[in-house]
Design a protein around this motif. Structure first.
Motif, PDB file in Angstrom:
ATOM      1  N   VAL A   6       0.838  -1.205   0.000  1.00 53.44           N
ATOM      2  CA  VAL A   6       0.000   0.000   0.000  1.00 53.44           C
ATOM      3  C   VAL A   6       0.868   1.249   0.000  1.00 53.44           C
ATOM      4  N   TRP A   7       1.904   1.273   0.853  1.00 52.99           N
ATOM      5  CA  TRP A   7       2.779   2.454   0.885  1.00 52.99           C
ATOM      6  C   TRP A   7       3.460   2.654  -0.469  1.00 52.99           C
ATOM      7  N   LEU A   8       3.834   1.566  -1.113  1.00 54.23           N
ATOM      8  CA  LEU A   8       4.454   1.677  -2.436  1.00 54.23           C
ATOM      9  C   LEU A   8       3.470   2.250  -3.449  1.00 54.23           C
ATOM     10  N   SER A   9       2.216   1.828  -3.360  1.00 48.72           N
ATOM     11  CA  SER A   9       1.211   2.320  -4.305  1.00 48.72           C
ATOM     12  C   SER A   9       0.924   3.800  -4.104  1.00 48.72           C
ATOM     13  N   LEU A  10       1.218   4.323  -2.906  1.00 51.81           N
ATOM     14  CA  LEU A  10       1.019   5.744  -2.622  1.00 51.81           C
ATOM     15  C   LEU A  10       2.216   6.595  -3.038  1.00 51.81           C
ATOM     16  N   GLY A  11       3.247   5.941  -3.564  1.00 50.73           N
ATOM     17  CA  GLY A  11       4.379   6.679  -4.105  1.00 50.73           C
ATOM     18  C   GLY A  11       5.581   6.816  -3.197  1.00 50.73           C
ATOM     19  N   PHE A  12       5.567   6.172  -2.039  1.00 46.53           N
ATOM     20  CA  PHE A  12       6.733   6.241  -1.160  1.00 46.53           C
ATOM     21  C   PHE A  12       7.816   5.293  -1.674  1.00 46.53           C
ATOM     22  N   PRO A  13       9.083   5.680  -1.583  1.00 45.64           N
ATOM     23  CA  PRO A  13      10.180   4.795  -2.008  1.00 45.64           C
ATOM     24  C   PRO A  13      10.197   3.519  -1.166  1.00 45.64           C
ATOM     25  N   VAL A  16      11.739   3.682   2.411  1.00 40.66           N
ATOM     26  CA  VAL A  16      10.903   4.460   3.330  1.00 40.66           C
ATOM     27  C   VAL A  16       9.667   3.657   3.726  1.00 40.66           C
ATOM     28  N   ALA A  17       9.064   2.986   2.749  1.00 42.38           N
ATOM     29  CA  ALA A  17       7.890   2.159   3.034  1.00 42.38           C
ATOM     30  C   ALA A  17       8.240   1.048   4.014  1.00 42.38           C
ATOM     31  N   ILE A  18       9.386   0.428   3.807  1.00 40.47           N
ATOM     32  CA  ILE A  18       9.798  -0.667   4.686  1.00 40.47           C
ATOM     33  C   ILE A  18      10.124  -0.147   6.082  1.00 40.47           C
ATOM     34  N   ALA A  19      10.811   0.993   6.166  1.00 40.77           N
ATOM     35  CA  ALA A  19      11.140   1.567   7.471  1.00 40.77           C
ATOM     36  C   ALA A  19       9.872   1.858   8.272  1.00 40.77           C
ATOM     37  N   SER A  20       8.863   2.410   7.607  1.00 37.96           N
ATOM     38  CA  SER A  20       7.599   2.697   8.289  1.00 37.96           C
ATOM     39  C   SER A  20       6.900   1.412   8.708  1.00 37.96           C
ATOM     40  N   ASN A  21       6.942   0.418   7.840  1.00 39.73           N
ATOM     41  CA  ASN A  21       6.319  -0.857   8.166  1.00 39.73           C
ATOM     42  C   ASN A  21       6.997  -1.514   9.367  1.00 39.73           C
ATOM     43  N   GLN A  22       8.319  -1.391   9.444  1.00 42.18           N
ATOM     44  CA  GLN A  22       9.045  -1.960  10.581  1.00 42.18           C
ATOM     45  C   GLN A  22       8.699  -1.229  11.879  1.00 42.18           C
ATOM     46  N   SER A 166      18.873   4.953  10.823  1.00 41.38           N
ATOM     47  CA  SER A 166      20.263   5.422  10.804  1.00 41.38           C
ATOM     48  C   SER A 166      20.754   5.672   9.382  1.00 41.38           C
ATOM     49  N   ALA A 167      20.111   5.012   8.404  1.00 40.55           N
ATOM     50  CA  ALA A 167      20.478   5.214   6.998  1.00 40.55           C
ATOM     51  C   ALA A 167      19.693   6.359   6.359  1.00 40.55           C
ATOM     52  N   GLY A 168      18.817   7.013   7.144  1.00 34.70           N
ATOM     53  CA  GLY A 168      18.102   8.186   6.647  1.00 34.70           C
ATOM     54  C   GLY A 168      16.805   7.905   5.925  1.00 34.70           C
ATOM     55  N   PHE A 169      16.172   6.755   6.207  1.00 31.59           N
ATOM     56  CA  PHE A 169      14.957   6.395   5.478  1.00 31.59           C
ATOM     57  C   PHE A 169      13.675   6.615   6.276  1.00 31.59           C
ATOM     58  N   ALA A 170      13.724   7.417   7.328  1.00 26.58           N
ATOM     59  CA  ALA A 170      12.524   7.696   8.120  1.00 26.58           C
ATOM     60  C   ALA A 170      11.746   8.850   7.497  1.00 26.58           C
ATOM     61  N   ASP A 171      10.425   8.718   7.443  1.00 26.60           N
ATOM     62  CA  ASP A 171       9.550   9.780   6.951  1.00 26.60           C
ATOM     63  C   ASP A 171       8.383   9.889   7.924  1.00 26.60           C
ATOM     64  N   ALA A 172       8.401  10.933   8.750  1.00 21.79           N
ATOM     65  CA  ALA A 172       7.397  11.083   9.802  1.00 21.79           C
ATOM     66  C   ALA A 172       5.986  11.209   9.237  1.00 21.79           C
ATOM     67  N   ARG A 173       5.840  11.709   8.011  1.00 21.37           N
ATOM     68  CA  ARG A 173       4.505  11.854   7.411  1.00 21.37           C
ATOM     69  C   ARG A 173       3.809  10.511   7.273  1.00 21.37           C
ATOM     70  N   LEU A 174       4.583   9.471   7.076  1.00 26.16           N
ATOM     71  CA  LEU A 174       4.030   8.122   6.963  1.00 26.16           C
ATOM     72  C   LEU A 174       4.153   7.353   8.268  1.00 26.16           C
ATOM     73  N   SER A 178       0.742   5.909  10.468  1.00 29.12           N
ATOM     74  CA  SER A 178       0.606   4.477  10.193  1.00 29.12           C
ATOM     75  C   SER A 178       0.851   3.647  11.453  1.00 29.12           C
ATOM     76  N   THR A 179       1.764   4.100  12.307  1.00 30.30           N
ATOM     77  CA  THR A 179       2.022   3.373  13.549  1.00 30.30           C
ATOM     78  C   THR A 179       0.827   3.457  14.491  1.00 30.30           C
ATOM     79  N   ALA A 180       0.217   4.636  14.580  1.00 29.58           N
ATOM     80  CA  ALA A 180      -0.970   4.786  15.427  1.00 29.58           C
ATOM     81  C   ALA A 180      -2.095   3.876  14.947  1.00 29.58           C
ATOM     82  N   GLY A 181      -2.299   3.839  13.639  1.00 25.67           N
ATOM     83  CA  GLY A 181      -3.335   2.970  13.091  1.00 25.67           C
ATOM     84  C   GLY A 181      -3.022   1.499  13.295  1.00 25.67           C
ATOM     85  N   ALA A 182      -1.740   1.141  13.188  1.00 23.67           N
ATOM     86  CA  ALA A 182      -1.339  -0.253  13.351  1.00 23.67           C
ATOM     87  C   ALA A 182      -1.594  -0.752  14.768  1.00 23.67           C
TER      88      ALA A 182
END
Length: 220
Positions: A6-13, A16-22, A166-174, A178-182
């Protein structure tokens, strides 16, 4: 299992999508584990083996994802998920009740290496893989196997979050919404799954897994 696509379909790299999912996983897995495993005696030796080998795999996975072709990965994972769903579908007794272990704790723990790697770089459907593994190798009922997956996935997710941030792939907008919903979804979903039991979870397992597998295999 659907969040990364879903995050990929919304245009996130992909990273970044994986970092948010983790991050989502690190927040909700223990909540779900508590609901599925409440009142059960845990096999901490098995859990330690799975965490240890899985963390080694998670590190390998965080290195792999930076150079992987996203479309190829999606199609391969989709085909694997379809195969797994078919195997579960043709084994109606799998996970219905407890059975005798077929493999030792150590060997089962070693099989967590590829699961940890997959968890760290994609993760979608890993609950399917791990539950299938534990039901086949240790004879766990499906709901118990899911609970064990959530326990070990918590550590894998936390490790991957540290690496990706640490590699710079965090995006607070996602990451934040997403964490609150999860967390909310995990609490409600795990309580529903425990109350409805094996039949409900198995149907959901096959339906959602089948949809996800086809979607990924077709590259959608």
């Amino acid at each position: 299992m659907l969040t990364t696509p879903v995050w990929l379909s919304l245009g996130f790299p992909l990273p970044v999508a994986i970092a948010s999912n983790q991050m989502n996983g690190a927040a909700w897995t223990l909540i779900a584990a508590r609901n599925y495993l409440r009142g059960k005696t845990l096999d901490w030796t098995l859990i330690r083996f799975m965490i240890g080998f899985g963390l080694a795999g998670a590190y390998a996975g965080t290195l792999l994802v930076r150079g992987v072709d996203e479309q190829i990965l999606k199609r391969v994972v989709g085909l694997v998920i379809i195969s797994l769903v078919a195997a579960v579908g043709f084994s109606p007794s799998l996970g219905r009740g407890e059975s005798e272990p077929r493999l030792s704790r150590r060997v089962t723990g070693m099989l967590a290496f590829p699961l940890g790697a997959y968890e760290s770089f994609f993760g979608s459907g890993n609950g399917l893989f791990t539950s299938f593994l534990l039901s086949k190798t240790r004879g766990f009922p499906l709901l118990t196997a899911l609970g064990y997956y959530y326990v070990v996935a918590f550590t894998w997710n936390c490790f991957a979050v540290v690496i990706f941030i640490s590699a710079g792939f965090a995006d607070a907008r996602l990451m934040i919404p997403s964490t609150a919903g999860a967390v909310l979804g995990a609490y409600c979903g795990s309580r529903l799954g425990r109350s409805k039991g094996y039949g409900f979870v198995r149907v959901l397992f096959l339906t959602v897994g089948g949809i996800l597998g086809v979607k990924l295999a077709l590259g959608w």
